[in-house]
Design an enzyme around this catalytic site. Sequence first.
Site, PDB file in Angstrom:
ATOM      1  CB  THR A  45     109.963 107.724  68.043  1.00 40.94           C
ATOM      2  OG1 THR A  45     109.939 107.131  66.696  1.00 40.94           O
ATOM      3  CG2 THR A  45     109.923 106.772  69.071  1.00 40.94           C
ATOM      4  CB  SER A  92     111.783 112.944  61.659  1.00 44.46           C
ATOM      5  OG  SER A  92     112.521 111.750  61.515  1.00 44.46           O
ATOM      6  CB  THR A 125     115.408 109.218  66.248  1.00 45.79           C
ATOM      7  OG1 THR A 125     114.464 107.980  65.583  1.00 45.79           O
ATOM      8  CG2 THR A 125     114.921 109.587  67.558  1.00 45.79           C
ATOM      9  CG  ASP A 126     113.671 107.673  60.687  1.00 44.52           C
ATOM     10  OD1 ASP A 126     114.288 106.928  61.717  1.00 44.52           O
ATOM     11  OD2 ASP A 126     112.744 107.249  60.381  1.00 44.52           O
TER      12      ASP A 126
END
EC number: 3.5.1.38
Length: 362
Positions: A45, A92, A125-126
């Site tokens: 992101t 990610s 961030t995942d």
Amino acid sequence: MKSALKTFVPGALALLLLFPVAAQAKEVETKTKLANVVILATGGTIAGAGASAANSATYQAAKVGIEQLIAGVPELSQIANVRGEQVMQIASESINNENLLQLGRRVAELADSKDVDGIVITHGTDTLEETAYFLNLVEKTDKPIIVVGSMRPGTAMSADGMLNLYNAVAVAGSKDARGKGVLVTMNDEIQSGRDVSKMINIKTEAFKSPWGPLGMVVEGKSYWFRLPAKRHTMDSEFDIKTIKSLPDVEIAYGYGNVSDTAVKALAQAGAKAIIHAGTGNGSVSSKVVPALQELRKQGVQIIRSSHVNAGGFVLRNAEQPDDKYDWVVAHDLNPQKARILAMVALTKTQDSKELQRMFWEY
């Protein structure tokens, strides 16, 4: 009078010519004093873009390159000598074990360089928490390694990526961040890469640790409140330089009315270990216990974790007789972090008692 002017003009010109030289010398001196920080970009992101400024949750990740990211935060040049590398450009959730190894090896190469004081990794961030913990286990350096992302793309109103990146570079360039393991800087907080997890997907205050942050970043300065308690980096028995590949470790979810279908299928597909993401204290349904017992006899490692949102804490021989079944408990690691440690640990040992020791210590 003419004679005086003749003397003054050359002297004034000489002084004017010296000003740029002096300014350049001061700039060189400043750059020499600043820390050398390398930013490794992987996508996510923080490198995303939306159709409009109102799109904070709908956007395309991994669109913006590292040079554009750095150019978007010109203040970075005031706190560090920064250069960037585009290691990969993916969302990610699609990062695989080969990507982890690729990134880990590049981090190790940079950490060995005398010209590098700190490393920042921009990341989606995942799975940021998984990558941070992996690096925390396998990088043999005391140099600061910071993993950073953002919850909003740079095109969104009130985007958080610019400040997160600024804070990450500030921490990576600070001497007081050395020896603290791999860190995550998000929303002004400094979190341990081991402890931190993404707790919500639509707020900038998304990353939390069950035991609290290590510190804060305020206007580029780090303030520390606690130290990591578990083994990491320089004190780790694992080394990215000796890991050629990672074994297949899978996660099976526990819930009401669960069957043993998933655990059997994962083992049949070749899983060397299964993380059972149980309810509460890593509880396992009576419908699943026999299948896990049989899989353990076949050589598959069984590791009990908990999917409790705020952070599980699985006690050995509570809920299940782990000693009798020869199972391992994940301690306070959530299922996704337990998978990371299990993969790395299985490159060293197949002994369940050794695995349990590692889960206590890391």
